[in-house]
Design a protein around this motif. Structure first.
Motif, PDB file in Angstrom:
ATOM      1  N   ASP A  46      78.056  19.414  45.744  1.00  0.00           N
ATOM      2  CA  ASP A  46      76.603  19.250  45.615  1.00  0.00           C
ATOM      3  C   ASP A  46      75.839  19.958  46.720  1.00  0.00           C
ATOM      4  OD1 ASP A  46      77.446  17.592  47.634  1.00  0.00           O
ATOM      5  OD2 ASP A  46      76.509  15.768  46.854  1.00  0.00           O
ATOM      6  N   GLY A  47      76.542  20.726  47.545  1.00  0.00           N
ATOM      7  CA  GLY A  47      75.892  21.471  48.616  1.00  0.00           C
ATOM      8  C   GLY A  47      75.735  20.704  49.902  1.00  0.00           C
ATOM      9  N   ALA A  48      75.995  19.395  49.884  1.00  0.00           N
ATOM     10  CA  ALA A  48      75.888  18.592  51.099  1.00  0.00           C
ATOM     11  C   ALA A  48      77.017  18.958  52.065  1.00  0.00           C
ATOM     12  CB  ALA A  48      75.942  17.106  50.767  1.00  0.00           C
ATOM     13  N   THR A  49      76.754  18.764  53.346  1.00  0.00           N
ATOM     14  CA  THR A  49      77.687  19.172  54.393  1.00  0.00           C
ATOM     15  C   THR A  49      77.946  18.012  55.345  1.00  0.00           C
ATOM     16  OG1 THR A  49      76.727  21.391  54.296  1.00  0.00           O
ATOM     17  CG2 THR A  49      78.135  20.912  56.167  1.00  0.00           C
ATOM     18  N   TYR A  89      84.125  18.438  44.849  1.00  0.00           N
ATOM     19  CA  TYR A  89      83.431  17.252  44.356  1.00  0.00           C
ATOM     20  C   TYR A  89      82.231  16.993  45.263  1.00  0.00           C
ATOM     21  CZ  TYR A  89      86.326  15.096  48.026  1.00  0.00           C
ATOM     22  OH  TYR A  89      86.955  14.806  49.210  1.00  0.00           O
ATOM     23  N   PRO A  90      81.244  16.239  44.784  1.00  0.00           N
ATOM     24  CA  PRO A  90      80.031  16.023  45.584  1.00  0.00           C
ATOM     25  C   PRO A  90      80.239  15.006  46.700  1.00  0.00           C
ATOM     26  CG  PRO A  90      79.848  14.857  43.502  1.00  0.00           C
ATOM     27  CD  PRO A  90      81.120  15.664  43.421  1.00  0.00           C
ATOM     28  N   LEU A  91      79.527  15.215  47.791  1.00  0.00           N
ATOM     29  CA  LEU A  91      79.576  14.239  48.887  1.00  0.00           C
ATOM     30  C   LEU A  91      79.063  12.884  48.419  1.00  0.00           C
ATOM     31  CD1 LEU A  91      80.056  13.646  51.919  1.00  0.00           C
ATOM     32  CD2 LEU A  91      77.721  14.404  52.354  1.00  0.00           C
ATOM     33  N   SER A  92      78.123  12.874  47.465  1.00  0.00           N
ATOM     34  CA  SER A  92      77.575  11.613  46.967  1.00  0.00           C
ATOM     35  C   SER A  92      78.656  10.729  46.357  1.00  0.00           C
ATOM     36  CB  SER A  92      76.475  11.878  45.939  1.00  0.00           C
ATOM     37  OG  SER A  92      76.979  12.676  44.867  1.00  0.00           O
ATOM     38  N   LEU A  93      79.740  11.335  45.877  1.00  0.00           N
ATOM     39  CA  LEU A  93      80.857  10.564  45.345  1.00  0.00           C
ATOM     40  C   LEU A  93      81.458   9.664  46.419  1.00  0.00           C
ATOM     41  CD1 LEU A  93      82.800  10.223  42.841  1.00  0.00           C
ATOM     42  CD2 LEU A  93      84.242  11.941  43.939  1.00  0.00           C
ATOM     43  N   LEU A  94      81.358  10.104  47.672  1.00  0.00           N
ATOM     44  CA  LEU A  94      81.934   9.353  48.787  1.00  0.00           C
ATOM     45  C   LEU A  94      80.944   8.358  49.382  1.00  0.00           C
ATOM     46  CD1 LEU A  94      83.693  12.344  50.587  1.00  0.00           C
ATOM     47  CD2 LEU A  94      84.606  10.854  48.794  1.00  0.00           C
ATOM     48  N   LYS A  95      79.722   8.324  48.800  1.00  0.00           N
ATOM     49  CA  LYS A  95      78.669   7.407  49.267  1.00  0.00           C
ATOM     50  C   LYS A  95      78.378   7.604  50.752  1.00  0.00           C
ATOM     51  CE  LYS A  95      79.516   3.891  45.752  1.00  0.00           C
ATOM     52  NZ  LYS A  95      80.443   4.696  44.961  1.00  0.00           N
ATOM     53  N   LYS A  96      78.339   8.860  51.154  1.00  0.00           N
ATOM     54  CA  LYS A  96      78.059   9.212  52.551  1.00  0.00           C
ATOM     55  C   LYS A  96      76.646   9.751  52.650  1.00  0.00           C
ATOM     56  CE  LYS A  96      79.126  10.730  56.851  1.00  0.00           C
ATOM     57  NZ  LYS A  96      79.600   9.925  57.971  1.00  0.00           N
TER      58      LYS A  96
END
Length: 339
Positions: A13-16, A96-103
């Motif tokens: 998702d582009g999050a870092t 996979y998106p960082l949002s999947l990790l709830k971070k």
């Protein structure tokens, strides 16, 4: 005492996310210690769930099974986070998106340090913060919010990650829009904003033996300026860069003096769609400048594209026709971050 290495994880998702690891820790263990639980299952190098692509850096991939990580995948730069141990700073890409990790992505309070018109309807905005600087990769962006006035808008960094004591952006001012109106009428030095990020899978990869081609439209020049600053700050010699930069009108161009400081290392070619009697340069679309004389080593060229979607699509097609590998064309479709 073990060396400490900086690990940067870029997600779908582009999050870092950023954390540090010692040479004796696995990437997964170091991430877990930092509060980031990466996707995994067996934690023994047998399942492949924690697979990531190594975009930059060196590591020991550890003990992995052929089923979890094939020889071909290893040759392509893939590793398993549960087994890999860093031997340098690393940049890893996860599918996979960082949002999947709830971070949550980092957010800092900042204030306007400088406002400067640099071209017709283009404002240079510099932010400073008393908080710890936001780490980012050259080419990435953040979301900027003006509390009570403007919801989050996305802007690419124009400064090098090596100088993250400040945050520099170039904003296109639209006729109407929340951020545009605020920058024209309400913003002043000292105004408070909130900055969240960094985001984006558009970032500078390690330079190969060939040249780098950058193609920018309008304020899509901003991440290219960040990349150029970063390249010039490295210990290794700066690679040859061809920068193609276009705008609708000559008055919308900016950054030439800054780009010229790199001398012969950066070959700048500017073009405008609508020329007039005062414009002595080329007219047309920026992709019209692409030809085989500029790409003497097409197969060894890395290309970075940032601008309107039609420009990106046309540039991809033309670069591929000239022989640039599709896997070495990196792009960010740049739309006005306002409405």
């Amino acid at each position: 005492m073990s060396n400490k290495y900086n690990i940067t994880c870029v997600f779908e998702d582009g999050a870092t996310s950023h954390f540090q690891s010692s040479a004796i820790e696995t990437v997964y263990s170091a991430a877990l210690r930092s509060g980031l639980t990466l996707e995994t299952d067996c934690r023994e190098g047998a399942c492949g769930v924690c697979k990531a692509h190594l975009s930059d850096g060196q590591c020991d991939i550890g003990d992995v099974s052929d089923e979890a990580l094939t020889d071909d995948e290893q040759d392509e730069g893939y590793l398993l986070a549960c087994q890999a141990r860093p031997r340098s700073d690393l940049v890893l890409e996860f599918g996979y998106p960082l949002s999947l990790l709830k971070k949550e992505v980092a957010t800092v309070a900042a204030r306007v340090a400088a406002l400067e018109p640099v071209a017709d309807n283009v404002m240079r905005v510099v932010l400073e913060s008393d908080a710890a600087p936001l780490p980012f990769l050259a080419g990435q962006y953040v979301n900027i919010t003006v509390p009570g006035a403007v919801p989050g808008r996305s802007y690419s960094f124009a400064n090098s990650p090596a100088d993250n004591s400040r945050m520099e952006f170039f904003v296109r001012l639209l006729e109407q829009g929340a951020m545009s109106n605020w920058l024209r009428d309400g913003a002043k030095v000292g105004s408070e904003v909130s900055v969240q990020g960094a985001y984006g899978q558009f970032f500078l990869r390690p330079a190969r033996a060939g040249q780098i081609v950058m193609i920018a439209g309008g304020t899509g020049l901003a991440p290219m300026l960040s990349m150029l600053e970063h390249l010039s700050s490295q210990d290794a010699p700066m690679p040859k860069v061809v920068l193609l930069y276009g705008a609708n009108f000559a008055g919308e161009l900016f950054g030439e003096e800054r780009i010229r400081q790199y001398g012969d290392q950066v070959s700048l070619h500017q073009v405008v769609v609508n020329g007039d009697d005062t414009w002595q340069g080329a007219t047309g679309f920026v992709t019209d400048l692409l030809n085989d004389t500029l790409l003497s080593e097409a197969a060894a060229t890395d290309a970075y594209l940032c601008g309107p979607p039609p420009m990106i699509d046309a540039a991809r097609e033309k670069l591929a026709a000239l022989g640039v590998p599709a896997a070495r064309i990196f792009a960010e479709k740049f739309l006005p971050s306002d409405h």
